[in-house]
Design a protein around this motif. Structure first.
Motif, PDB file in Angstrom:
ATOM      1  N   TYR A  16       0.791  -1.263  -0.060  1.00  0.00           N
ATOM      2  CA  TYR A  16       0.029  -0.062  -0.095  1.00  0.00           C
ATOM      3  C   TYR A  16       0.797   1.186  -0.006  1.00  0.00           C
ATOM      4  O   TYR A  16       1.724   1.250   0.727  1.00  0.00           O
ATOM      5  CB  TYR A  16      -0.844  -0.137   1.123  1.00  0.00           C
ATOM      6  N   ASN A  17       0.675   2.169  -0.820  1.00  0.00           N
ATOM      7  CA  ASN A  17       1.363   3.325  -0.999  1.00  0.00           C
ATOM      8  C   ASN A  17       0.494   4.445  -0.362  1.00  0.00           C
ATOM      9  O   ASN A  17      -0.759   4.727  -0.492  1.00  0.00           O
ATOM     10  CB  ASN A  17       1.521   3.908  -2.462  1.00  0.00           C
ATOM     11  N   PHE A  18       1.150   5.248   0.616  1.00  0.00           N
ATOM     12  CA  PHE A  18       0.737   6.449   1.361  1.00  0.00           C
ATOM     13  C   PHE A  18       1.244   7.711   0.819  1.00  0.00           C
ATOM     14  O   PHE A  18       2.656   7.587   0.440  1.00  0.00           O
ATOM     15  CB  PHE A  18       0.962   6.286   2.998  1.00  0.00           C
ATOM     16  N   ASN A  19       0.554   8.783   1.007  1.00  0.00           N
ATOM     17  CA  ASN A  19       1.144  10.124   0.456  1.00  0.00           C
ATOM     18  C   ASN A  19       1.378  10.676   1.794  1.00  0.00           C
ATOM     19  O   ASN A  19       1.429  11.932   1.834  1.00  0.00           O
ATOM     20  CB  ASN A  19      -0.007  10.937  -0.344  1.00  0.00           C
ATOM     21  N   ILE A  20       2.001  10.155   3.009  1.00  0.00           N
ATOM     22  CA  ILE A  20       2.377  10.778   4.161  1.00  0.00           C
ATOM     23  C   ILE A  20       3.852  10.049   4.511  1.00  0.00           C
ATOM     24  O   ILE A  20       4.103   8.863   3.829  1.00  0.00           O
ATOM     25  CB  ILE A  20       1.480  10.673   5.195  1.00  0.00           C
ATOM     26  N   SER A  21       4.446  10.726   5.591  1.00  0.00           N
ATOM     27  CA  SER A  21       5.646  10.030   5.758  1.00  0.00           C
ATOM     28  C   SER A  21       5.505   8.904   6.607  1.00  0.00           C
ATOM     29  O   SER A  21       4.532   8.249   6.984  1.00  0.00           O
ATOM     30  CB  SER A  21       6.297  11.175   6.773  1.00  0.00           C
ATOM     31  N   SER A  22       6.801   7.992   6.647  1.00  0.00           N
ATOM     32  CA  SER A  22       6.766   6.792   7.023  1.00  0.00           C
ATOM     33  C   SER A  22       6.769   6.870   8.627  1.00  0.00           C
ATOM     34  O   SER A  22       6.071   6.061   9.178  1.00  0.00           O
ATOM     35  CB  SER A  22       8.139   6.017   6.634  1.00  0.00           C
ATOM     36  N   ASP A  23       7.222   7.942   9.090  1.00  0.00           N
ATOM     37  CA  ASP A  23       7.062   8.202  10.767  1.00  0.00           C
ATOM     38  C   ASP A  23       5.557   8.113  10.998  1.00  0.00           C
ATOM     39  O   ASP A  23       5.212   7.545  11.987  1.00  0.00           O
ATOM     40  CB  ASP A  23       7.608   9.578  11.231  1.00  0.00           C
ATOM     41  N   LYS A  24       4.800   8.873  10.349  1.00  0.00           N
ATOM     42  CA  LYS A  24       3.369   8.992  10.626  1.00  0.00           C
ATOM     43  C   LYS A  24       2.418   7.553  10.546  1.00  0.00           C
ATOM     44  O   LYS A  24       1.918   7.136  11.143  1.00  0.00           O
ATOM     45  CB  LYS A  24       2.618  10.027   9.898  1.00  0.00           C
ATOM     46  N   VAL A  25       2.862   6.802   9.379  1.00  0.00           N
ATOM     47  CA  VAL A  25       2.392   5.706   9.225  1.00  0.00           C
ATOM     48  C   VAL A  25       2.829   4.525  10.246  1.00  0.00           C
ATOM     49  O   VAL A  25       1.919   3.720  10.721  1.00  0.00           O
ATOM     50  CB  VAL A  25       2.845   5.184   7.875  1.00  0.00           C
ATOM     51  N   PHE A  26       4.300   4.702  10.497  1.00  0.00           N
ATOM     52  CA  PHE A  26       4.528   3.714  11.559  1.00  0.00           C
ATOM     53  C   PHE A  26       3.865   3.961  12.902  1.00  0.00           C
ATOM     54  O   PHE A  26       3.417   3.010  13.619  1.00  0.00           O
ATOM     55  CB  PHE A  26       5.946   3.978  11.849  1.00  0.00           C
ATOM     56  N   GLU A  27       3.918   5.289  13.474  1.00  0.00           N
ATOM     57  CA  GLU A  27       3.053   5.754  14.674  1.00  0.00           C
ATOM     58  C   GLU A  27       1.823   5.210  14.740  1.00  0.00           C
ATOM     59  O   GLU A  27       1.343   4.597  15.819  1.00  0.00           O
ATOM     60  CB  GLU A  27       3.324   7.193  14.943  1.00  0.00           C
ATOM     61  N   ALA A  28       1.101   5.189  13.507  1.00  0.00           N
ATOM     62  CA  ALA A  28      -0.338   4.814  13.427  1.00  0.00           C
ATOM     63  C   ALA A  28      -0.498   3.362  13.952  1.00  0.00           C
ATOM     64  O   ALA A  28      -1.607   2.786  14.385  1.00  0.00           O
ATOM     65  CB  ALA A  28      -0.988   4.890  12.153  1.00  0.00           C
ATOM     66  N   TRP A  29       0.384   2.582  13.944  1.00  0.00           N
ATOM     67  CA  TRP A  29       0.471   1.074  14.135  1.00  0.00           C
ATOM     68  C   TRP A  29       0.792   0.953  15.748  1.00  0.00           C
ATOM     69  O   TRP A  29       0.162  -0.249  16.337  1.00  0.00           O
ATOM     70  CB  TRP A  29       1.561   0.258  13.589  1.00  0.00           C
ATOM     71  N   ILE A  30       1.218   2.098  16.527  1.00  0.00           N
ATOM     72  CA  ILE A  30       1.590   1.626  17.914  1.00  0.00           C
ATOM     73  C   ILE A  30       0.948   2.630  18.825  1.00  0.00           C
ATOM     74  O   ILE A  30       1.295   2.692  19.973  1.00  0.00           O
ATOM     75  CB  ILE A  30       3.232   1.588  18.098  1.00  0.00           C
ATOM     76  N   ASP A  31       0.071   3.616  18.136  1.00  0.00           N
ATOM     77  CA  ASP A  31      -0.478   4.538  19.097  1.00  0.00           C
ATOM     78  C   ASP A  31      -2.052   4.125  19.205  1.00  0.00           C
ATOM     79  O   ASP A  31      -2.653   4.143  18.200  1.00  0.00           O
ATOM     80  CB  ASP A  31      -0.298   5.997  18.498  1.00  0.00           C
ATOM     81  N   GLU A  33      -4.498   5.435  20.358  1.00  0.00           N
ATOM     82  CA  GLU A  33      -5.425   6.475  19.730  1.00  0.00           C
ATOM     83  C   GLU A  33      -5.816   6.268  18.449  1.00  0.00           C
ATOM     84  O   GLU A  33      -7.035   6.385  17.892  1.00  0.00           O
ATOM     85  CB  GLU A  33      -5.526   7.633  20.179  1.00  0.00           C
ATOM     86  N   LYS A  34      -4.772   6.056  17.721  1.00  0.00           N
ATOM     87  CA  LYS A  34      -4.769   6.040  16.123  1.00  0.00           C
ATOM     88  C   LYS A  34      -5.353   4.520  15.949  1.00  0.00           C
ATOM     89  O   LYS A  34      -6.199   4.517  14.737  1.00  0.00           O
ATOM     90  CB  LYS A  34      -3.494   6.286  15.512  1.00  0.00           C
ATOM     91  N   VAL A  35      -4.801   3.768  16.474  1.00  0.00           N
ATOM     92  CA  VAL A  35      -5.322   2.179  16.033  1.00  0.00           C
ATOM     93  C   VAL A  35      -6.808   2.273  16.277  1.00  0.00           C
ATOM     94  O   VAL A  35      -7.393   1.579  15.544  1.00  0.00           O
ATOM     95  CB  VAL A  35      -4.526   1.172  17.072  1.00  0.00           C
ATOM     96  N   LYS A  36      -7.699   2.838  17.259  1.00  0.00           N
ATOM     97  CA  LYS A  36      -8.811   2.783  17.543  1.00  0.00           C
ATOM     98  C   LYS A  36      -9.637   3.260  16.269  1.00  0.00           C
ATOM     99  O   LYS A  36     -10.660   3.003  16.158  1.00  0.00           O
ATOM    100  CB  LYS A  36      -9.145   3.629  18.731  1.00  0.00           C
TER     101      LYS A  36
END
Length: 146
Positions: A16-31, A33-36
């Motif tokens: 999957y290709n995101f138009n956002i940084s790898s930092d933000k995508v990575f954090e979405a896996w371990i935050d 509030e984002k996972v919810k």
């Protein structure tokens, strides 16, 4: 106790290709509030608990047909913002666990995520459904993050 499958011969793979940084995508896996916000987009997520460290665990509980399903796992490898490896299972349904590998590579426009879900041989027929479920979740993540 979750038993990690080491004899898998079938992988479900989603790129999957995101138009956002790898930092933000990575954090979405371990935050939590984002996972919810993106995990199980067609479900009803009840609780998210995350200890985002190597050896730490997670619990994602969603409601399906009035029944709570607890997806649990343990983080095996964390290499911010490039790689995340964890076990994945539903202990109430089976002592077996799969391994999920998330590789994130920066691109000119954001990043490319490759998700590999190593399926237990007994579940190999479910590779297409597994890929679609992860694709749906990644699309939901993309919507949440952009």
């Amino acid at each position: 106790m979750i038993l990690l499958n080491t004899q898998s011969n079938t992988n479900a793979v989603v790129i999957y290709n995101f138009n956002i940084s790898s930092d933000k995508v990575f954090e979405a896996w371990i935050d939590p509030e984002k996972v919810k916000k993106w995990m199980f987009p067609k479900g009803d997520i009840q609780r998210v608990e995350i200890d985002g460290s190597v050896g730490g665990s997670f619990s994602f509980v969603d409601l399906r047909e009035g029944k709570e399903i607890d997806h649990r796992g343990e983080y095996i490898e964390i290499n911010r913002p490039k790689r995340l490896v964890f076990t994945w299972g539903i202990p109430k349904e089976s002592p077996d666990a799969a391994r999920v590998i998330i590789d994130i590579v920066s691109t000119k426009t954001g990043c490319e995520l490759t998700l590999t879900h190593e399926l237990h041989p007994e579940w190999s027929d479910f590779a297409p459904q597994t890929e679609q479920a992860w694709r749906n979740m990644l699309e939901a993540m993309d919507e949440v993050l952009t």
